[in-house]
Scaffold this motif. Structure first.
Motif, PDB file in Angstrom:
ATOM      1  N   THR A  54       1.256  -1.045   0.129  1.00  0.00           N
ATOM      2  CA  THR A  54       0.070   0.055  -0.104  1.00  0.00           C
ATOM      3  C   THR A  54       1.111   1.502   0.064  1.00  0.00           C
ATOM      4  OG1 THR A  54      -2.237  -1.505   0.858  1.00  0.00           O
ATOM      5  CG2 THR A  54      -1.918   1.120   0.996  1.00  0.00           C
ATOM      6  N   ALA A  57       2.742   1.429  -3.309  1.00  0.00           N
ATOM      7  CA  ALA A  57       2.179   1.984  -4.527  1.00  0.00           C
ATOM      8  C   ALA A  57       1.881   3.441  -4.177  1.00  0.00           C
ATOM      9  CB  ALA A  57       0.722   1.523  -4.425  1.00  0.00           C
ATOM     10  N   LEU A  58       1.631   4.340  -3.305  1.00  0.00           N
ATOM     11  CA  LEU A  58       1.125   5.853  -2.408  1.00  0.00           C
ATOM     12  C   LEU A  58       2.735   6.428  -2.495  1.00  0.00           C
ATOM     13  CD1 LEU A  58      -1.478   4.622   0.415  1.00  0.00           C
ATOM     14  CD2 LEU A  58      -1.672   5.434  -2.542  1.00  0.00           C
ATOM     15  N   ASP A  59       3.329   5.573  -2.834  1.00  0.00           N
ATOM     16  CA  ASP A  59       4.678   6.992  -2.649  1.00  0.00           C
ATOM     17  C   ASP A  59       4.933   6.962  -1.416  1.00  0.00           C
ATOM     18  OD1 ASP A  59       7.594   7.353  -4.039  1.00  0.00           O
ATOM     19  OD2 ASP A  59       7.100   9.595  -4.371  1.00  0.00           O
ATOM     20  N   ARG A  60       5.091   6.405  -0.148  1.00  0.00           N
ATOM     21  CA  ARG A  60       5.033   6.829   0.881  1.00  0.00           C
ATOM     22  C   ARG A  60       6.030   5.555   1.843  1.00  0.00           C
ATOM     23  NH1 ARG A  60      -0.730   8.419   2.912  1.00  0.00           N
ATOM     24  NH2 ARG A  60       0.717   8.143   5.235  1.00  0.00           N
ATOM     25  N   ALA A 112      -6.966   6.580  -2.250  1.00  0.00           N
ATOM     26  CA  ALA A 112      -5.643   7.498  -2.678  1.00  0.00           C
ATOM     27  C   ALA A 112      -5.290   6.387  -3.554  1.00  0.00           C
ATOM     28  CB  ALA A 112      -4.556   7.569  -1.602  1.00  0.00           C
ATOM     29  N   LEU A 113      -5.188   4.773  -3.324  1.00  0.00           N
ATOM     30  CA  LEU A 113      -4.796   3.914  -3.721  1.00  0.00           C
ATOM     31  C   LEU A 113      -5.765   3.893  -5.361  1.00  0.00           C
ATOM     32  CD1 LEU A 113      -4.285   0.867  -1.462  1.00  0.00           C
ATOM     33  CD2 LEU A 113      -2.873   1.530  -2.759  1.00  0.00           C
ATOM     34  N   SER A 116      -4.136   6.357  -7.112  1.00  0.00           N
ATOM     35  CA  SER A 116      -2.137   5.384  -8.442  1.00  0.00           C
ATOM     36  C   SER A 116      -1.760   4.935  -8.970  1.00  0.00           C
ATOM     37  CB  SER A 116      -1.378   4.951  -7.118  1.00  0.00           C
ATOM     38  OG  SER A 116      -0.177   4.285  -7.092  1.00  0.00           O
ATOM     39  N   HIS A 146      -7.308  -0.384  -8.401  1.00  0.00           N
ATOM     40  CA  HIS A 146      -7.641  -0.073  -9.932  1.00  0.00           C
ATOM     41  C   HIS A 146      -9.434  -0.618  -9.823  1.00  0.00           C
ATOM     42  CE1 HIS A 146      -3.714   1.533 -11.213  1.00  0.00           C
ATOM     43  NE2 HIS A 146      -3.954   2.484  -9.795  1.00  0.00           N
TER      44      HIS A 146
END
Length: 404
Positions: A54, A57-60, A112-113, A116, A146
């Protein structure tokens, strides 16, 4: 301006509890430094891999690192009070509340996903109460960010990480779901079945389990000994002694320990089979290509000259139209990092305190193991590691989950 590379790669993240998350964080940090990261279009994760996937995928990843470094064991699976019966599970599932407070609510993460560029696919186990037999039901739940409603996706991530040896399952829409490790701990097959995937980088967690802590049986026996004159207490003492004898023989001392052992067997077996089947599919694809080439050449060379061109076309189309019970024919480059926690591993049963030094050591271990694999696989991946230039690496879609 150079064109962005195609998103033709996938990451696969296995389950592994707190140790798995830390090792995966190091794995992901190292990959983020490589050009390969820009090619990632899908992440497939189970349990620990669902959470780390997770955040990837969110670049966190930086947020994930702060989260795990500050995380305490009781903020994941808290011991139940002594006066509570184990009817509600052996622990209270605190992870949803902890994640909601520090990383985002399930709805926020799901939303948010959905936006993404990288699609996350997570896996859970369906433990709904089905009364009618069904020869097609396989009890695997798969949720793709998605195509899954965001509120459902957020709960699916938490269900995937709900270790069912400790806590009860949770509801996702019309199904009851729990830890995905029972059915798909290492979702390599799903990544390989995605026709858009040309390269896969995966981390497979290698579990190690400390001996079961059975000292509590001795403590219980000592306390009961004070009241051994009471007949019911004598009966309880006899049960405790039998449990201690079973433990000395290497057998499960009690029923909960048997369930935990069985869970380990199920998780280990489906993980090993995942890699074995992947290797067999690779052999099948290579043999298919070899067979096609040999058959076409043999047939064409034996045909009259005037027939050869048309025969080659016909045979090529015949092979192209053939359907086989494995993935598409194109080759997939693959890199698998196999990581065990080693001496720095935290208690996988979520007991005691977790020190930051051990956590940092596990993150670094995941990073270093990935760096070493990159160096050994220079054909697909390339990037700058901490030790200098490293040449490396290797190699959907699930539309919706169902109770199958």
């Amino acid at each position: 301006m150079t064109d962005a590379p195609p998103r033709d790669a996938a990451l696969v993240l296995s389950g592994g509890g707190i140790n798995g998350i830390l090792l995966e964080l190091g794995f992901l940090k190292r990959l983020r430094e490589a050009p390969f990261w820009a090619r990632v279009g899908w992440i497939y994760g189970t349990s620990a891999g669902a959470l780390s996937g997770t955040m990837a995928a969110l670049d966190r990843l930086d947020d994930l690192e702060r989260f795990v470094l500050g995380l305490r064991s009781e903020e994941v699976f808290r011991h139940r009070r002594m006066w509570q019966l184990p009817l509600g599970g052996l622990r209270d599932y605190m992870l949803p509340e902890t994640i909601g407070d520090r990383l985002g609510t399930p709805d926020e993460l799901g939303s948010a996903l959905a936006a993404s560029a990288i699609e996350l696919v997570v896996f859970a186990t369906d433990v709904s109460d089905y009364r009618e037999p069904d020869t097609t039901r396989h009890f695997e739940l798969a949720y793709a960010s998605h195509s899954t409603p965001h509120e459902t996706m957020g709960r699916a991530i938490l269900a995937s990480a709900a270790v069912s040896a400790l806590v009860l399952p949770i509801r996702i829409d019309d199904v009851i779901a729990t830890d995905g490790g029972w059915v798909r701990n290492f979702p390599l097959e799903h990544a390989e079945s995605n026709p858009g995937v040309r390269a896969i980088a995966a981390l497979r967690y290698l579990a190690s389990y400390p001996p079961a802590d059975l000292a509590f049986l001795g403590r219980v026996r000592e306390r009961l000994e004070r009241f051994r004159a009471v007949p019911p207490v004598r009966a309880l003492l006899a049960e405790v002694r039998l449990a201690e004898e079973r433990a000395r023989r290497g057998e499960p001392a009690h029923y909960p320990e048997l369930i935990i052992r069985l869970m380990r067997v199920a998780v280990a077996r489906n993980t090993v089979l995942e890699e074995r089947l992947s290797a067999e599919r690779d052999v099948s694809v290579r043999e298919l290509h070899r067979l096609r080439k040999d058959v076409v050449e043999a047939a064409v060379s034996a045909a009259p000259p005037w027939r050869r061109r048309r025969l080659r076309v016909d045979l090529t189309e015949l092979f192209a139209d053939a359907e086989f019970p494995f993935r598409h024919e194109h080759a997939i480059e693959r890199l698998i990092v196999r990581a065990a926690p080693g001496e720095d591993g935290l208690d996988p049963t979520y007991r005691g305190e977790w020190d930051e030094e051990s956590k940092l050591a596990l993150i670094d271990r995941g990073y270093r193991l990935t760096d070493e694999e990159l160096a050994r696989n220079p054909s697909v991946f390339a990037g700058e590691g901490r030790q200098g230039s490293v040449q490396a690496h290797e190699p959907h879609a699930i539309q919706k989950a169902g109770p199958g």
